[in-house]
Design an enzyme around this catalytic site. Structure first.
Site, PDB file in Angstrom:
ATOM      1  N   GLY A  84       0.737  -1.242  -0.012  1.00  0.00           N
ATOM      2  CA  GLY A  84      -0.003   0.093  -0.026  1.00  0.00           C
ATOM      3  C   GLY A  84       0.824   1.200   0.084  1.00  0.00           C
ATOM      4  N   ASP A 133       0.655   7.282   2.570  1.00  0.00           N
ATOM      5  CA  ASP A 133      -0.084   5.989   2.790  1.00  0.00           C
ATOM      6  C   ASP A 133      -0.996   6.103   3.882  1.00  0.00           C
ATOM      7  OD1 ASP A 133      -0.635   3.264   2.739  1.00  0.00           O
ATOM      8  OD2 ASP A 133       1.212   2.980   4.015  1.00  0.00           O
TER       9      ASP A 133
HETATM   10  C1  SPV Z   1       3.494  -1.446   3.276  1.00  0.00           C
HETATM   11  O1  SPV Z   1       4.760  -1.447   2.454  1.00  0.00           O
HETATM   12  O2  SPV Z   1       2.687  -0.702   2.736  1.00  0.00           O
HETATM   13  C2  SPV Z   1       3.876  -1.484   4.315  1.00  0.00           C
HETATM   14  C3  SPV Z   1       4.861  -1.387   5.054  1.00  0.00           C
HETATM   15  O3  SPV Z   1       2.687  -1.653   5.171  1.00  0.00           O
HETATM   16  S1  SPV Z   1       5.193  -0.007   5.736  1.00  0.00           S
HETATM   17  O4  SPV Z   1       5.294   1.039   5.048  1.00  0.00           O
HETATM   18  O5  SPV Z   1       6.431  -0.263   6.717  1.00  0.00           O
HETATM   19  O6  SPV Z   1       4.278   0.071   7.001  1.00  0.00           O
HETATM   20 MG    MG Z   2       1.129  -0.899   3.870  1.00  0.00          MG
END
Ligand code: SPV
Ligand code: MG
Length: 290
Positions: free
Chosen positions: A43, A54
């Protein structure tokens, strides 16, 4: 044998599988060629690809479209990052049905509340749902999968939320009790101490998954030595690699006043043709176009 079955077998036989983050079919093809055991439909990476944080801004439809496109161009099992499952247990039912249909072999569902805040945000407000509510979401996911080998991985964000190891352990135990296949334990500490300590304290029967984004110095040998971690997800490395290469290239083109130097350090177009599957299309052209 389904891809989910082969992912389970790889973990049983090899002890540890290496799963690379992806945000596109191209990044997935490159990861497969490099020799990874699986792909993480991230994500974070897709959000970054859209130039967005995100934080549940990318829709499930956008993420599934990426995953379906990846599944169409690679043979590796895909571990889908479904964040919170897009809502409550009812949303999880729809999520698991749709992701499995799109080609996922596993889902990782995290115990944050929707909308979530990206885990590595230093001062993010990481609210977790009640343990019982998350157990319901795990049970809903398990009851929905059609392939019994499809993995339902419960991700606890207790350490990310600063709630401490006891809370993380108690949630992980509750998620195992609900039937989760694995526990993903995430940490944003810049050293692996929190993860090592959790791994040593983990008294459950199901194995662990880690995402060493914040603590990259934890090597494969060290992870193996901990004994109960079966999957390592390189969670933001594809988008960082792509952004690093683009940033460097774009600056050099401006500095050089053209592409006369930079082209030597880039993949030739023939290599991109190969990644696109042009050879197959040319063969089809010769056969069918009259
Ligand atoms: C993602 O790659 O979306 C993850 C890992 O969930 S992190 O960004 O470290 O939460
Ligand atoms: Mg994620």
């Amino acid at each position: 044998m389904t891809k989910a079955t082969s992912l389970r077998r790889a973990m049983a036989e090899r002890g540890l599988v290496h799963v690379m983050a992806t945000h596109s079919p191209l990044s997935a093809i490159l990861a497969e060629q490099a020799g990874f055991d699986g792909l993480w439909a991230s994500g974070f990476e897709l959000s970054a690809l859209y130039g967005l944080p995100d934080m549940s801004l990318i829709s499930m439809t956008q993420h599934i479209e990426m995953l379906r496109a990846i599944a169409g161009r690679t043979s590796l099992p895909i571990v889908a990052d479904v964040d919170t499952g897009y809502g409550n247990a009812i949303n999880v039912i729809h999520t698991v049905r749709e992701y499995e249909r799109a080609g996922a072999s596993a889902v990782v569902i995290e115990d944050k509340s929707f909308p979530k805040v990206t885990s590595l945000a230093v001062d993010g407000h990481h609210d977790l749902v009640r343990t019982e509510e998350f157990q319901g979401k795990i049970e809903a996911a398990l009851a929905t999968r059609s392939d019994p080998d499809f993995l339902v991985i419960a991700r606890t964000e207790a350490l990310i939320a600063g709630l401490g190891e006891e809370e993380a352990l108690s949630r992980a135990r509750a998620y195992e009790q609900a039937g989760a296949d694995m526990i993903l334990i995430h940490s944003k500490k810049q050293h692996p101490g929190e993860i090592e300590s959790f791994s040593k304290a983990w008294d459950g029967d199901i194995p662990l998954v880690i995402v060493p984004n914040a603590y990259p110095e934890l090597s494969s040998d060290h992870i193996r030595a901990l004994g109960n971690i079966r999957m390592v997800i390189y969670g933001n490395y594809a988008i960082r690699a792509a952004a690093t290469a683009m940033k460097d290239t774009f600056h050099r083109v401006i500095a050089d006043g053209g592409v006369q130097h930079v082209h030597r350090s880039l993949l030739p177009v023939d290599e991109i043709f190969r990644l696109q599957g042009m050879e197959d299309v040319r063969a089809d052209e010769r056969r069918y176009l009259r």
